[in-house]
Design an enzyme around this catalytic site. Structure first.
Site, PDB file in Angstrom:
ATOM      1  N   CYS A   9      81.423   4.955 -16.972  1.00  0.00           N
ATOM      2  CA  CYS A   9      80.594   4.770 -15.792  1.00  0.00           C
ATOM      3  C   CYS A   9      79.564   5.904 -15.802  1.00  0.00           C
ATOM      4  O   CYS A   9      79.418   6.576 -16.817  1.00  0.00           O
ATOM      5  CB  CYS A   9      81.413   4.715 -14.508  1.00  0.00           C
ATOM      6  SG  CYS A   9      82.270   6.234 -14.097  1.00  0.00           S
ATOM      7  N   CYS A  81      80.495   0.000 -14.060  1.00  0.00           N
ATOM      8  CA  CYS A  81      79.379   0.110 -13.120  1.00  0.00           C
ATOM      9  C   CYS A  81      79.139  -1.212 -12.408  1.00  0.00           C
ATOM     10  O   CYS A  81      79.297  -2.275 -12.987  1.00  0.00           O
ATOM     11  CB  CYS A  81      78.113   0.498 -13.861  1.00  0.00           C
ATOM     12  SG  CYS A  81      78.342   1.949 -14.903  1.00  0.00           S
ATOM     13  N   CYS A  86      74.779   1.008 -16.244  1.00  0.00           N
ATOM     14  CA  CYS A  86      75.883   1.551 -17.031  1.00  0.00           C
ATOM     15  C   CYS A  86      75.375   2.322 -18.243  1.00  0.00           C
ATOM     16  O   CYS A  86      74.351   1.969 -18.824  1.00  0.00           O
ATOM     17  CB  CYS A  86      76.781   0.418 -17.523  1.00  0.00           C
ATOM     18  SG  CYS A  86      77.876  -0.223 -16.266  1.00  0.00           S
TER      19      CYS A  86
END
Length: 148
Positions: A9, A81, A86
């Site tokens: 993430c 994400c 991302c």
């Protein structure tokens, strides 16, 4: 079968850290589990608290940059994400995307924030258990002590 799993993430502070802790708890030594982010910060204390509630010790975990991860150690990358972009992992690993909302950074009470972390933690646990089952990785013992 996956031998190396990376959760990605942005900040590597909440979702990916919780995923790393849960996957390590479930897979043990049967799978190399890592997490990282494109803009690493620090492990969110509420993520650590949510993990502790289910018996996951995150005291040895730290926020890491995706640049620190050796591509040779990763077979599968799972990005977490939802509302942000991302990070990209340069490597030939299989890529999965589990868009989950970031539980951090909301203007609310600590208790309400902790509830957000718990919800994401619980969803991660369900998804990780399913992923590990599909990969043929046994997941240790259930709460009652039975082999999974």
């Amino acid at each position: 079968m996956t031998r190396g799993l990376l959760f990605l993430c942005v900040a590597n502070s909440a979702r990916s850290q919780m995923a790393e802790g849960i996957a390590r708890q479930l897979a043990g030594e049967r799978l190399r589990v890592q997490s990282a982010g494109s803009e690493p910060s620090r492990l969110n204390p509420l993520a650590a608290a949510a993990l502790a509630e289910i018996g996951v010790d995150s005291s040895t975990q730290r926020s890491k940059s995706v640049a620190e991860i050796d591509p040779a150690t990763v077979d599968t990358v799972i990005t977490l994400c939802a509302e942000e972009v991302c990070p990209v992992f340069l490597g030939s690993a299989r890529r999965l995307h589990w868009p989950l909302p970031d539980p951090a950074g909301h203007a609310e009470s600590e208790q309400a924030s902790l509830e957000r972390f718990r919800a994401v933690r619980d969803e991660l646990r369900v998804r990780i258990e399913g992923f590990l089952r599909a990969e043929g990785v046994t997941t240790g013992r259930t709460e009652s002590g039975e082999e999974r």
